[in-house]
Design an enzyme around this catalytic site. Structure first.
Site, PDB file in Angstrom:
ATOM      1  N   SER A   1     -33.527  29.854  -4.504  1.00 11.53           N
ATOM      2  CA  SER A   1     -32.911  30.432  -2.923  1.00 11.53           C
ATOM      3  C   SER A   1     -33.097  31.782  -2.813  1.00 11.53           C
ATOM      4  O   SER A   1     -32.906  32.712  -3.556  1.00 11.53           O
ATOM      5  CB  SER A   1     -31.743  29.746  -2.915  1.00 11.53           C
ATOM      6  OG  SER A   1     -31.297  30.406  -1.651  1.00 11.53           O
TER       7      SER A   1
ATOM      8  N   CYS B   1     -25.576  41.846  -5.602  1.00 12.41           N
ATOM      9  CA  CYS B   1     -26.787  41.934  -4.868  1.00 12.41           C
ATOM     10  C   CYS B   1     -26.882  43.034  -4.034  1.00 12.41           C
ATOM     11  O   CYS B   1     -25.761  43.734  -3.394  1.00 12.41           O
ATOM     12  CB  CYS B   1     -26.694  40.652  -4.028  1.00 12.41           C
ATOM     13  SG  CYS B   1     -28.039  40.493  -3.131  1.00 12.41           S
TER      14      CYS B   1
ATOM     15  N   CYS C   1     -26.038  25.995 -11.372  1.00 12.96           N
ATOM     16  CA  CYS C   1     -26.303  27.109 -10.152  1.00 12.96           C
ATOM     17  C   CYS C   1     -26.294  28.394 -11.124  1.00 12.96           C
ATOM     18  O   CYS C   1     -25.426  28.785 -11.789  1.00 12.96           O
ATOM     19  CB  CYS C   1     -24.759  26.996  -9.241  1.00 12.96           C
ATOM     20  SG  CYS C   1     -25.334  28.266  -7.833  1.00 12.96           S
TER      21      CYS C   1
ATOM     22  N   CYS D   1     -21.391  36.873   2.977  1.00 18.69           N
ATOM     23  CA  CYS D   1     -21.620  36.615   1.716  1.00 18.69           C
ATOM     24  C   CYS D   1     -20.607  37.539   0.792  1.00 18.69           C
ATOM     25  O   CYS D   1     -20.842  38.818   0.933  1.00 18.69           O
ATOM     26  CB  CYS D   1     -23.037  36.753   1.108  1.00 18.69           C
ATOM     27  SG  CYS D   1     -23.099  36.639  -0.683  1.00 18.69           S
TER      28      CYS D   1
ATOM     29  N   CYS E   1     -25.633  40.446   3.225  1.00 16.56           N
ATOM     30  CA  CYS E   1     -25.448  39.604   4.278  1.00 16.56           C
ATOM     31  C   CYS E   1     -23.948  39.546   4.540  1.00 16.56           C
ATOM     32  O   CYS E   1     -23.223  39.507   3.707  1.00 16.56           O
ATOM     33  CB  CYS E   1     -25.839  37.990   3.619  1.00 16.56           C
ATOM     34  SG  CYS E   1     -27.759  38.227   3.053  1.00 16.56           S
TER      35      CYS E   1
ATOM     36  N   GLU F   1     -21.407  34.716 -12.747  1.00 13.16           N
ATOM     37  CA  GLU F   1     -20.766  33.323 -12.750  1.00 13.16           C
ATOM     38  C   GLU F   1     -21.856  32.443 -12.796  1.00 13.16           C
ATOM     39  O   GLU F   1     -22.882  32.603 -12.063  1.00 13.16           O
ATOM     40  CB  GLU F   1     -19.763  33.285 -11.705  1.00 13.16           C
ATOM     41  CG  GLU F   1     -18.545  33.852 -12.180  1.00 13.16           C
ATOM     42  CD  GLU F   1     -17.341  33.903 -10.983  1.00 13.16           C
ATOM     43  OE1 GLU F   1     -17.941  33.252  -9.993  1.00 13.16           O
ATOM     44  OE2 GLU F   1     -16.495  34.622 -11.161  1.00 13.16           O
TER      45      GLU F   1
ATOM     46  N   ASN G   1     -17.838  29.289   3.488  1.00 11.67           N
ATOM     47  CA  ASN G   1     -16.768  29.303   2.347  1.00 11.67           C
ATOM     48  C   ASN G   1     -16.086  30.625   2.607  1.00 11.67           C
ATOM     49  O   ASN G   1     -16.556  31.646   2.250  1.00 11.67           O
ATOM     50  CB  ASN G   1     -17.372  29.332   0.929  1.00 11.67           C
ATOM     51  CG  ASN G   1     -16.708  28.384   0.066  1.00 11.67           C
ATOM     52  OD1 ASN G   1     -15.440  28.229   0.003  1.00 11.67           O
ATOM     53  ND2 ASN G   1     -17.330  27.516  -0.778  1.00 11.67           N
TER      54      ASN G   1
HETATM   55  N1  SAH Z   1     -29.827  35.588  -2.515  1.00 13.15           N
HETATM   56  C1  SAH Z   1     -30.214  34.423  -2.233  1.00 13.15           C
HETATM   57  C2  SAH Z   1     -29.424  33.022  -3.419  1.00 13.15           C
HETATM   58  C3  SAH Z   1     -27.996  33.253  -3.647  1.00 13.15           C
HETATM   59  S1  SAH Z   1     -26.931  33.064  -2.338  1.00 13.15           S
HETATM   60  C4  SAH Z   1     -30.044  33.846  -0.924  1.00 13.15           C
HETATM   61  O1  SAH Z   1     -29.297  34.623  -0.230  1.00 13.15           O
HETATM   62  O2  SAH Z   1     -30.778  32.762  -0.952  1.00 13.15           O
HETATM   63  C5  SAH Z   1     -27.152  31.200  -2.234  1.00 13.15           C
HETATM   64  C6  SAH Z   1     -26.907  30.455  -0.952  1.00 13.15           C
HETATM   65  O3  SAH Z   1     -25.455  30.615  -0.633  1.00 13.15           O
HETATM   66  C7  SAH Z   1     -27.566  31.327   0.393  1.00 13.15           C
HETATM   67  O4  SAH Z   1     -28.217  30.275   1.079  1.00 13.15           O
HETATM   68  C8  SAH Z   1     -26.466  31.993   0.947  1.00 13.15           C
HETATM   69  O5  SAH Z   1     -26.744  32.289   2.355  1.00 13.15           O
HETATM   70  C9  SAH Z   1     -25.102  31.286   0.727  1.00 13.15           C
HETATM   71  N2  SAH Z   1     -24.048  31.814   0.920  1.00 13.15           N
HETATM   72  C10 SAH Z   1     -23.493  32.895   0.326  1.00 13.15           C
HETATM   73  N3  SAH Z   1     -22.318  33.287   1.018  1.00 13.15           N
HETATM   74  C11 SAH Z   1     -21.757  32.010   1.478  1.00 13.15           C
HETATM   75  C12 SAH Z   1     -20.585  31.704   1.830  1.00 13.15           C
HETATM   76  N4  SAH Z   1     -19.295  32.471   1.877  1.00 13.15           N
HETATM   77  N5  SAH Z   1     -20.392  30.478   2.400  1.00 13.15           N
HETATM   78  C13 SAH Z   1     -21.418  29.580   2.357  1.00 13.15           C
HETATM   79  N6  SAH Z   1     -22.549  29.728   1.898  1.00 13.15           N
HETATM   80  C14 SAH Z   1     -22.780  31.109   1.478  1.00 13.15           C
HETATM   81 FE1  SF4 Z   2     -27.416  38.747  -1.676  1.00 17.54          FE
HETATM   82 FE2  SF4 Z   2     -27.489  37.670   0.875  1.00 17.54          FE
HETATM   83 FE3  SF4 Z   2     -27.874  36.073  -1.099  1.00 17.54          FE
HETATM   84 FE4  SF4 Z   2     -25.543  36.966  -0.654  1.00 17.54          FE
HETATM   85  S1  SF4 Z   2     -26.559  35.718   0.561  1.00 17.54           S
HETATM   86  S2  SF4 Z   2     -26.453  36.730  -2.683  1.00 17.54           S
HETATM   87  S3  SF4 Z   2     -25.796  39.105   0.073  1.00 17.54           S
HETATM   88  S4  SF4 Z   2     -29.295  37.907  -0.516  1.00 17.54           S
END
Ligand code: SAH
Ligand code: SF4
Length: 444
Positions: free
Chosen positions: A277, A147, A140, A154, A151, A127, A376
């Protein structure tokens, strides 16, 4: 560099999934996403003499990245004969748009289908989200399907299918967005309904921000600068690599793609308007500064290794101290080019005032911005978003320490479009609607 993959899925809190799905290139590849050198090489294979290649690359570059041309036929400055040879061997295809959703606040989300490994299997989808605001409009962009990291907060991390996007698929997201927004130079794509252009009212180079208590628009990437390359009135003013995937696990492709997007004779987006990021892939951070030179955002989310090991399991490999050292040493970092630290607000987990104080203490000495992101939630997620009151109190500590606009307002909630929480649960379009949408997007 060997980043190393933890193959043992049974170990509690494994750091990474494996293996990556393989990319199978289409028989007729797209020129979108090729570097200038690769384009010259492609022209060489089509019989263009070496002395003429540079000029031909320049022409193609202009047609592809300034005009957004989708057919070789339209390239009037290219000889008919070369156009025909290009047509036989290449396309100008972008990822296929399979769904488009428009939020009440103007946020748009596109679901894009990419070639998968095996016919009949679940298609590879990513997306891409467009977030317009008063003074900027941010795209974005995703770097991977899914991935490999896990995390715990996420949704992308829960997806099993993972593959790296090609440079063409990364640049292709920008192309698709510009197609759909009618954002090409002298474009014949009519602007979509309700679509205004974004005025460039950015402060000048290096200008410091005044701390403000108002919530900033999402996302708030670093680098508020006038656009290079005649960007006045463009519909996409900023790019954040904050969609699906860990961009630093797909370093070479992300680098090539961002260098194409920033190329002054093409899309020409200033690198200060591009923010990557990362969850903290320490060995690749210096290269990001050296080879891409974009703004950096770090998904910090915790102030102790113990908690970060749980939230961002990659922390077990690259703990906070190493990550912060890489940030201090980030090439080009300065007060005018700050690193953004993202901090997702998880109720009762990382949102105490003691955490807030520790956060500002640990970032001391690093030119930093702080983005507090309301969590979120997604179906099955184990966390809750902090109460708004708590976010305000937390933000006050951060604000009093001198950081501007620390809270990111969630956008596009009605279409589940928040960056970092991109979902594929989009309502699918019928085949007919999809074709109509594709025709609209692809017609010059
Ligand atoms: N993998 C990279 C970039 C993609 S995630 C990273 O982790 O930085 C982009 C941002 O969204 C990151 O800061 C991530 O921690 C955050 N994120 C992921 N899931 C989320 C959620 N459910 N609510 C809010 N932020 C979230
Ligand atoms: Fe991958 Fe973590 Fe970024 Fe989600 S927040 S996209 S699991 S690195």
């Amino acid at each position: 560099m060997n980043i190393g993959v933890d193959h043992d899925r049974s170990s509690p809190g494994f750091v990474e999934k494996a293996p990556l799905e393989r990319y199978v290139p289409p028989a007729k590849p797209s020129l979108v996403g090729l570097t200038r050198a690769q384009l010259a090489e492609a022209l060489g294979t089509l019989g263009v003499p070496e002395g003429a290649r540079k000029m031909r690359v320049q022409q193609l570059w202009h047609w592809i990245y300034v005009r957004g041309t989708t057919s070789f036929d339209a390239m009037s400055s290219v000889s008919k004969d070369l156009r025909a040879r290009l047509e036989t061997h290449y396309t100008l295809a972008r990822p296929e748009v399979v769904a488009e959703q428009i939020s009440v606040d103007g946020t748009r989300k596109w679901l894009l289908r990419l070639p998968g490994e095996t016919v009949g299997e679940r298609p590879h989808e990513v997306e891409c989200v467009y977030i317009p605001d008063t003074d900027r409009a941010t795209l974005c962009v995703s770097s991977q399907v899914g991935c490999t990291l896990n995390c715990t907060f996420c949704h992308t991390g829960t997806q099993r299918l993972v593959r790296n996007l090609t440079p063409g698929e990364i640049v292709g997201q920008v192309m698709v967005a510009r197609d759909r927004l009618g954002d090409w130079h002298s474009s014949s794509h009519p602007p979509l309904k309700g679509e205004g252009r974004i005025a460039n009212s950015d402060p000048g180079r290096g200008q410091e921000e005044t701390p403000t208590r108002h919530a900033s628009a999402v996302p708030a990437p670093a680098g508020d600068l006038p656009l290079a390359g005649g960007g006045k009135g463009r519909k996409i003013t900023n790019i954040v690599m904050m969609g699906m995937g860990e961009p630093l696990y797909n370093f070479d492709n992300v680098r090539d793609a961002l260098n194409i997007v920033a190329d002054g004779e093409g899309i020409s987006l200033s690198k200060r308007r591009i923010t990557l990021s990362t969850s903290g892939v320490v060995p690749e951070i210096a290269r990001t500064g050296d080879e891409i030179g974009c703004m950096l955002a770090i998904s910090l989310h915790a102030v102790t290794d113990e908690l970060r090991n749980e939230l961002v399991p990659l922390n077990r490999k690259y703990p906070i101290a190493d990550l912060l050292k890489a940030c201090r040493d980030y090439p080009g970092v300065s007060n005018a080019r700050r690193i953004t630290f993202e901090y997702v607000m998880l109720k009762g987990v990382n949102d105490s005032l003691a955490d807030a104080k520790a956060l500002v203490r640990m970032l001391k000495g690093i030119p930093a911005k702080i983005n507090l992101i309301p969590f979120n939630p997604w179906p099955g997620s184990r966390y809750e978003c902090s109460d708004w009151e708590q976010i305000e109190k937390f933000s006050e500590v951060v604000f009093n320490a001198g950081y501007a606009s620390p809270v990111r307002t969630p956008r596009g909630r009605d279409i589940l479009a928040a960056c970092g929480q991109l979902k594929s649960a989009t309502e699918k379009l019928s085949a007919r609607e999809r074709m109509a949408l594709r025709a609209m997007a692809m017609t010059e």
